[in-house]
Design an enzyme around this catalytic site. Structure first.
Site, PDB file in Angstrom:
ATOM      1  CD  GLU A 158      -8.471  16.101   2.694  1.00  0.00           C
ATOM      2  OE1 GLU A 158      -7.905  15.770   4.243  1.00  0.00           O
ATOM      3  OE2 GLU A 158      -9.391  15.648   2.474  1.00  0.00           O
ATOM      4  NE  ARG A 205      -3.922   2.233   2.204  1.00  0.00           N
ATOM      5  CZ  ARG A 205      -3.332   3.531   2.662  1.00  0.00           C
ATOM      6  NH1 ARG A 205      -2.516   3.865   3.154  1.00  0.00           N
ATOM      7  NH2 ARG A 205      -4.634   4.296   2.567  1.00  0.00           N
ATOM      8  CG  HIS A 221      -1.853   7.471  -1.393  1.00  0.00           C
ATOM      9  ND1 HIS A 221      -1.608   6.989  -0.085  1.00  0.00           N
ATOM     10  CD2 HIS A 221      -3.231   7.966  -1.154  1.00  0.00           C
ATOM     11  CE1 HIS A 221      -2.599   7.154   0.796  1.00  0.00           C
ATOM     12  NE2 HIS A 221      -3.487   7.699   0.139  1.00  0.00           N
ATOM     13  CE  LYS A 230      -7.575   7.212   7.718  1.00  0.00           C
ATOM     14  NZ  LYS A 230      -7.306   7.951   6.391  1.00  0.00           N
TER      15      LYS A 230
HETATM   16  N1  PDD Z   1      -3.891   9.297   5.482  1.00  0.00           N
HETATM   17  N2  PDD Z   1      -6.372  13.730   4.679  1.00  0.00           N
HETATM   18  C1  PDD Z   1      -6.462  12.588   3.944  1.00  0.00           C
HETATM   19  C2  PDD Z   1      -7.232  12.689   2.580  1.00  0.00           C
HETATM   20  C3  PDD Z   1      -5.883  11.408   4.580  1.00  0.00           C
HETATM   21  O1  PDD Z   1      -5.749  10.132   3.724  1.00  0.00           O
HETATM   22  C4  PDD Z   1      -5.189  11.334   5.761  1.00  0.00           C
HETATM   23  C5  PDD Z   1      -4.702  10.288   6.447  1.00  0.00           C
HETATM   24  C6  PDD Z   1      -5.433  12.462   6.525  1.00  0.00           C
HETATM   25  C7  PDD Z   1      -4.847  12.863   7.999  1.00  0.00           C
HETATM   26  O2  PDD Z   1      -5.607  11.907   8.764  1.00  0.00           O
HETATM   27  P1  PDD Z   1      -4.739  11.365  10.167  1.00  0.00           P
HETATM   28  O3  PDD Z   1      -4.273  12.458  10.767  1.00  0.00           O
HETATM   29  O4  PDD Z   1      -5.924  10.537  10.855  1.00  0.00           O
HETATM   30  O5  PDD Z   1      -3.935  10.297   9.566  1.00  0.00           O
HETATM   31  C8  PDD Z   1      -6.121  13.636   5.958  1.00  0.00           C
HETATM   32  C9  PDD Z   1      -3.540   7.812   5.965  1.00  0.00           C
HETATM   33  C10 PDD Z   1      -2.315   8.211   6.764  1.00  0.00           C
HETATM   34  C11 PDD Z   1      -3.048   7.106   4.346  1.00  0.00           C
HETATM   35  O6  PDD Z   1      -4.030   7.196   3.720  1.00  0.00           O
HETATM   36  O7  PDD Z   1      -1.840   6.572   4.533  1.00  0.00           O
END
Ligand code: PDD
Length: 287
Positions: A182, A100, A102, A149
């Protein structure tokens, strides 16, 4: 009758047909598909379906897994093995299986190909058409619900890959009004020239990051002024500091945006202080 599925070169009973849990279709919805009608033992409009498939694959830079002729063989074989005379044949192609991340895997990773076929009852379908159907309306929010999410991360993957191609680590999404929403997998922050910390409110348009939530508390404890409001790209470029947050990156200073240095082009003091202070405010559950 046992239903047969084609998966990466093999024809298998549905019960044992499977793709990896590391498949990008499963992880990121990083996949495309087609559904063709089968009517009287013939595939309908295969050329147009394969044209669209090739276009979808090209747009996503997924390679065509095999020639059109070979794909047609698989579509036909899957349909005949399932004895489908009337019904549909489903084809899905994902970017394949990789740990995994991106960003796209190495181009040598083969796409995953799945084909299934299912019959339908023509007479029943015609009877239904005689009756017609009802519809309801709803706002077209495909896919505005970034507050959830979900694994519908294909746009995020495309953005992350674009960032990588540009020699960057992250891509910031910008809304129609020019405000940063974001990052592809992080929340976005700036520190203004007069030291105020700015991040977009989490009601709409962003994922409410857990790191973000905790960091707001950390900032407060450090006596920093926080403004939850949207900021533009220009404001970010003119800011003293910028940073991103996520469970994976923690607080990561941003030193340039679209090639323009932020502040003095080095990690900012505030971001580094927040990074150091972060774990003091986190919940910790022993393994
Ligand atoms: N990603 N925004 C997006 C689109 C995200 O995918 C993430 C987290 C965050 C930050 O969320 P948090 O602080 O709860 O990790 C914001 C994870 C880490 C990932 O997809 O790998």
């Amino acid at each position: 009758m046992t239903r047969i599925a084609y998966v990466n070169g093999r024809y298998l009973p549905h019960e044992s047909a499977a793709v990896s849990i590391d498949d990008r279709g499963f992880l990121f919805a990083d996949a495309v598909y087609e559904v063709c009608e089968i009517r009287d033992g013939e595939i309908v409009d295969a050329t147009l379906h394969l044209d669209r498939l090739e276009r979808s694959l090209r747009e996503l830079a997924i390679r065509m897994p095999m020639s059109r002729a070979a794909l047609m063989v698989v579509l036909r074989r899957t349909s005949t093995r399932n004895r489908v005379k009337n019904g549909s044949v489903y084809l899905q192609v994902s970017r394949g299986q990789a740990h995994r991340d991106h960003v796209f895997p190495d181009p040598s990773v083969p796409p995953t190909v799945v084909v299934t076929a299912k019959p339908h009852d023509r007479a029943k379908a015609e009877a239904a058409a005689e009756k017609g159907c009802a519809v309801i309306t709803m706002p077209d929010n495909r896919w505005e619900r970034v507050d959830i999410k979900s694994v519908g991360l294909l746009p995020n993957c495309l953005a992350k890959e674009a960032a990588k191609q540009a020699g960057a680590k992250e891509a910031w999404f910008v809304d129609a009004e020019g405000f940063v929403t974001e990052g592809a997998s992080t929340n976005a922050w700036i520190v203004t020239r007069d030291g105020r910390i700015v991040t977009r409110p989490a009601e709409f348009g962003i994922l409410r990051g857990v790191t973000r939530t905790v960091l707001l508390k950390v900032a407060e404890r450090l006596g920093l002024v926080v403004e939850e409001r949207a900021f533009t790209v220009d404001e970010a470029k003119a800011a003293k500091e910028a940073f991103i947050t996520a469970a994976t990156t923690l607080v990561m200073p941003v030193v340039s945006i679209d090639g323009a240095s932020v502040g003095n082009g080095h990690p900012g003091e505030t971001a580094l202080a927040l990074r150091r202070a972060f774990h003091a405010a986190t919940e910790r559950t022993p393994l």
